[in-house]
Design a protein around this motif. Structure first.
Motif, PDB file in Angstrom:
ATOM      1  N   MET A   1      52.382  95.945  57.997  1.00 41.71           N
ATOM      2  CA  MET A   1      53.534  96.814  57.828  1.00 41.71           C
ATOM      3  C   MET A   1      53.036  98.269  57.880  1.00 41.71           C
ATOM      4  N   ASN A   2      53.695  99.092  58.690  1.00 46.35           N
ATOM      5  CA  ASN A   2      53.326 100.509  58.759  1.00 46.35           C
ATOM      6  C   ASN A   2      54.244 101.325  57.836  1.00 46.35           C
ATOM      7  N   LEU A   3      54.031 102.631  57.778  1.00 44.70           N
ATOM      8  CA  LEU A   3      54.817 103.467  56.870  1.00 44.70           C
ATOM      9  C   LEU A   3      56.309 103.461  57.194  1.00 44.70           C
ATOM     10  N   VAL A   4      56.649 103.491  58.470  1.00 45.79           N
ATOM     11  CA  VAL A   4      58.061 103.466  58.867  1.00 45.79           C
ATOM     12  C   VAL A   4      58.704 102.159  58.388  1.00 45.79           C
ATOM     13  N   GLN A   5      58.016 101.056  58.602  1.00 38.69           N
ATOM     14  CA  GLN A   5      58.531  99.755  58.169  1.00 38.69           C
ATOM     15  C   GLN A   5      58.611  99.671  56.650  1.00 38.69           C
ATOM     16  N   LEU A   6      57.617 100.230  55.965  1.00 45.80           N
ATOM     17  CA  LEU A   6      57.620 100.226  54.500  1.00 45.80           C
ATOM     18  C   LEU A   6      58.825 100.986  53.966  1.00 45.80           C
ATOM     19  N   GLN A   7      59.061 102.181  54.487  1.00 45.35           N
ATOM     20  CA  GLN A   7      60.212 102.956  54.027  1.00 45.35           C
ATOM     21  C   GLN A   7      61.518 102.233  54.333  1.00 45.35           C
ATOM     22  N   ALA A   8      61.620 101.619  55.485  1.00 44.29           N
ATOM     23  CA  ALA A   8      62.831 100.881  55.842  1.00 44.29           C
ATOM     24  C   ALA A   8      63.045  99.697  54.907  1.00 44.29           C
ATOM     25  N   HIS A   9      61.987  98.990  54.598  1.00 45.60           N
ATOM     26  CA  HIS A   9      62.077  97.845  53.684  1.00 45.60           C
ATOM     27  C   HIS A   9      62.547  98.301  52.308  1.00 45.60           C
ATOM     28  N   ILE A  10      61.947  99.350  51.786  1.00 43.44           N
ATOM     29  CA  ILE A  10      62.327  99.838  50.460  1.00 43.44           C
ATOM     30  C   ILE A  10      63.763 100.357  50.482  1.00 43.44           C
ATOM     31  N   ARG A  11      64.145 101.023  51.555  1.00 45.03           N
ATOM     32  CA  ARG A  11      65.528 101.495  51.694  1.00 45.03           C
ATOM     33  C   ARG A  11      66.505 100.316  51.644  1.00 45.03           C
ATOM     34  N   ALA A  12      66.113  99.193  52.224  1.00 45.67           N
ATOM     35  CA  ALA A  12      66.990  98.021  52.267  1.00 45.67           C
ATOM     36  C   ALA A  12      67.098  97.313  50.919  1.00 45.67           C
ATOM     37  N   VAL A  13      66.015  97.287  50.162  1.00 43.30           N
ATOM     38  CA  VAL A  13      66.034  96.530  48.902  1.00 43.30           C
ATOM     39  C   VAL A  13      66.304  97.390  47.680  1.00 43.30           C
ATOM     40  N   ASP A  14      66.120  98.684  47.789  1.00 42.60           N
ATOM     41  CA  ASP A  14      66.282  99.585  46.651  1.00 42.60           C
ATOM     42  C   ASP A  14      67.307 100.637  47.051  1.00 42.60           C
ATOM     43  N   THR A  15      68.521 100.485  46.608  1.00 41.63           N
ATOM     44  CA  THR A  15      69.646 101.236  47.162  1.00 41.63           C
ATOM     45  C   THR A  15      70.082 102.437  46.332  1.00 41.63           C
TER      46      THR A  15
ATOM     47  N   GLY B   1      47.751  93.271  37.161  1.00 45.12           N
ATOM     48  CA  GLY B   1      46.846  94.225  36.526  1.00 45.12           C
ATOM     49  C   GLY B   1      45.670  94.659  37.379  1.00 45.12           C
ATOM     50  N   SER B   2      45.642  94.222  38.634  1.00 46.96           N
ATOM     51  CA  SER B   2      44.519  94.581  39.508  1.00 46.96           C
ATOM     52  C   SER B   2      44.752  95.950  40.140  1.00 46.96           C
ATOM     53  N   ILE B   3      43.688  96.518  40.672  1.00 48.56           N
ATOM     54  CA  ILE B   3      43.801  97.768  41.423  1.00 48.56           C
ATOM     55  C   ILE B   3      44.763  97.566  42.589  1.00 48.56           C
ATOM     56  N   ALA B   4      44.669  96.435  43.258  1.00 44.88           N
ATOM     57  CA  ALA B   4      45.538  96.147  44.402  1.00 44.88           C
ATOM     58  C   ALA B   4      47.007  96.202  43.995  1.00 44.88           C
ATOM     59  N   GLU B   5      47.360  95.562  42.901  1.00 39.75           N
ATOM     60  CA  GLU B   5      48.755  95.569  42.452  1.00 39.75           C
ATOM     61  C   GLU B   5      49.225  96.979  42.131  1.00 39.75           C
ATOM     62  N   GLU B   6      48.396  97.728  41.425  1.00 34.65           N
ATOM     63  CA  GLU B   6      48.801  99.065  41.003  1.00 34.65           C
ATOM     64  C   GLU B   6      48.894 100.022  42.189  1.00 34.65           C
ATOM     65  N   LEU B   7      48.023  99.860  43.183  1.00 32.19           N
ATOM     66  CA  LEU B   7      48.133 100.690  44.394  1.00 32.19           C
ATOM     67  C   LEU B   7      49.453 100.427  45.113  1.00 32.19           C
ATOM     68  N   VAL B   8      49.851  99.167  45.185  1.00 27.39           N
ATOM     69  CA  VAL B   8      51.127  98.837  45.826  1.00 27.39           C
ATOM     70  C   VAL B   8      52.284  99.436  45.033  1.00 27.39           C
TER      71      VAL B   8
ATOM     72  N   VAL C   1      52.236 102.140  43.174  1.00 29.41           N
ATOM     73  CA  VAL C   1      52.230 103.584  43.443  1.00 29.41           C
ATOM     74  C   VAL C   1      52.829 103.859  44.822  1.00 29.41           C
ATOM     75  N   LEU C   2      52.407 103.093  45.817  1.00 36.85           N
ATOM     76  CA  LEU C   2      52.915 103.270  47.172  1.00 36.85           C
ATOM     77  C   LEU C   2      54.427 103.041  47.227  1.00 36.85           C
ATOM     78  N   TYR C   3      54.914 102.046  46.502  1.00 32.81           N
ATOM     79  CA  TYR C   3      56.346 101.765  46.457  1.00 32.81           C
ATOM     80  C   TYR C   3      57.122 102.989  45.972  1.00 32.81           C
ATOM     81  N   TYR C   4      56.699 103.557  44.859  1.00 31.15           N
ATOM     82  CA  TYR C   4      57.442 104.689  44.304  1.00 31.15           C
ATOM     83  C   TYR C   4      57.285 105.949  45.142  1.00 31.15           C
ATOM     84  N   VAL C   5      56.164 106.130  45.798  1.00 29.93           N
ATOM     85  CA  VAL C   5      56.022 107.256  46.733  1.00 29.93           C
ATOM     86  C   VAL C   5      57.027 107.091  47.870  1.00 29.93           C
ATOM     87  N   ALA C   6      57.117 105.890  48.425  1.00 26.62           N
ATOM     88  CA  ALA C   6      58.056 105.655  49.519  1.00 26.62           C
ATOM     89  C   ALA C   6      59.504 105.766  49.049  1.00 26.62           C
ATOM     90  N   ALA C   7      59.794 105.291  47.857  1.00 24.73           N
ATOM     91  CA  ALA C   7      61.159 105.399  47.330  1.00 24.73           C
ATOM     92  C   ALA C   7      61.551 106.862  47.148  1.00 24.73           C
TER      93      ALA C   7
END
Length: 94
Positions: free
Chosen positions: A1-15, A53-60, A62-68
């Protein structure tokens, strides 16, 4: 998933359709949780059962809220990243 797709996905699920300081507060909270995971050295790509609680989970998170936030403020992260890279090439002579 690229940034454009990520933003589109979040736009679709978080209204949420208006700026909400809750998103920024959640971002800061997630950065704190990322700091804790880094301190505990929860490195590497975990399996589903190891994700919490992993770094991987927390990075995702953070990325979610940046995109939102980008969606709320009508910022295209992909375009903004490209523009910032152009500035950095000049600034750092890359």
């Amino acid at each position: 998933m690229n940034l454009v797709q990520l933003q589109a996905h979040i736009r679709a699920v978080d209204t949420l359709d208006r700026p909400d300081p809750g998103y920024f507060h959640k971002l800061i909270e997630e950065v704190g949780e990322l700091a804790e995971a880094i301190r505990q050295e929860k490195v590497g790509q975990p399996s589903l059962s190891e994700l919490k609680g992993s770094i991987a989970e927390e990075l995702v998170d953070v990325l979610y809220y940046v995109a939102a936030l980008a969606n709320l403020y009508q910022v295209d992260l992909s375009t903004s990243f490209d523009l910032k890279e152009q500035l950095n090439k000049i600034k750092y002579q890359r």
